[in-house]
Design an enzyme around this catalytic site. Structure first.
Site, PDB file in Angstrom:
ATOM      1  N   ASP A 105     -65.472 -14.721  -3.222  1.00  0.00           N
ATOM      2  CA  ASP A 105     -64.089 -14.551  -2.801  1.00  0.00           C
ATOM      3  C   ASP A 105     -63.461 -13.325  -3.462  1.00  0.00           C
ATOM      4  O   ASP A 105     -64.047 -12.695  -4.336  1.00  0.00           O
ATOM      5  CB  ASP A 105     -63.288 -15.807  -3.169  1.00  0.00           C
ATOM      6  CG  ASP A 105     -62.107 -16.048  -2.253  1.00  0.00           C
ATOM      7  OD1 ASP A 105     -61.685 -15.105  -1.564  1.00  0.00           O
ATOM      8  OD2 ASP A 105     -61.603 -17.186  -2.235  1.00  0.00           O
ATOM      9  N   CYS A 107     -61.610 -21.896   7.723  1.00  0.00           N
ATOM     10  CA  CYS A 107     -61.114 -22.837   6.721  1.00  0.00           C
ATOM     11  C   CYS A 107     -59.610 -23.078   6.848  1.00  0.00           C
ATOM     12  O   CYS A 107     -58.866 -22.272   7.420  1.00  0.00           O
ATOM     13  CB  CYS A 107     -61.432 -22.311   5.324  1.00  0.00           C
ATOM     14  SG  CYS A 107     -61.372 -23.585   4.043  1.00  0.00           S
TER      15      CYS A 107
END
Length: 203
Positions: free
Chosen positions: A127, A10
């Site tokens: 996360d 990412c």
């Protein structure tokens, strides 16, 4: 693990980084459209997306942005997936699902472990307690067997710790951003290569 680990890289911003991720076997690449040192314009993302083969998922990453902006930016960029990291409600997800994008819900790890699909998402991203910080968290202190089938482990992963993290938590996939950077917001192709190789070394 019997299945091939899904890997998402990412926060990509350059042709070199995109090409490296694709060539090394990443399954998805992410472009950040929220406030971040990794942020790119929709126009830049569109150019980068054109370098990506159809079998690799291209993802626009957003956080607490108006639905119309998300829809507009995702369409201009031509991404095939949308990742949400804010407080978006179920209706928000339902609206985007009708557009045909693959939906990823990013949520911080807490005492409550969410399940994939609760908001209508296709993939759940679990996360660190402080999302986007790049700070490792203790993957061993909770049993992460409940998020569902398609969930990504994220938060502080690096080429040095990803193999252990995968062995401990057994995720469907992993997501990395800061862990493959030479400086904040600047990716290192060698680290991207090392991360992907290390992540799949468990097989």
């Amino acid at each position: 693990m019997s299945q091939r680990l899904f890997i998402k890289i990412c926060g990509l911003r350059t042709e070199r980084d995109v090409d490296t991720a694709v060539e090394e076997g990443a399954d998805a690449i992410g472009f950040v459209f929220s406030d971040s040192p990794r942020r790119v314009s929709a126009g830049t993302a569109a150019k980068l997306c054109r370098r990506v083969p159809e079998n690799v998922l291209t993802v626009g990453v957003f956080r607490n942005q108006p639905l119309r902006d998300v829809r507009s930016l995702a369409n201009i960029a031509g991404v095939s997936g949308v990742q949400l990291h804010g407080q978006e409600g179920r209706g928000y997800y339902d609206d985007l699902a009708r557009e045909g994008w693959t939906l990823i819900r990013g949520t911080a790890f807490s005492d409550h472990v969410p399940r994939c699909g609760e908001m209508g998402e296709d993939i759940l991203l679990l996360d660190a307690p402080i999302p986007g910080s790049g700070t490792p968290w203790d993957w061993t202190r909770k049993h992460l067997t409940s998020p569902g089938e398609k969930w990504l482990l994220a938060g502080g992963l690096t080429p040095d710790n990803v193999q252990n993290a995968v062995e401990v938590t057994r995720p469907w996939g992993v997501d990395v951003s800061s862990g493959v950077e030479q400086s904040r917001g600047v990716k290192d192709p060698e680290l991207i290569t090392a991360f992907i190789k290390s992540a799949r070394a468990h097989a």
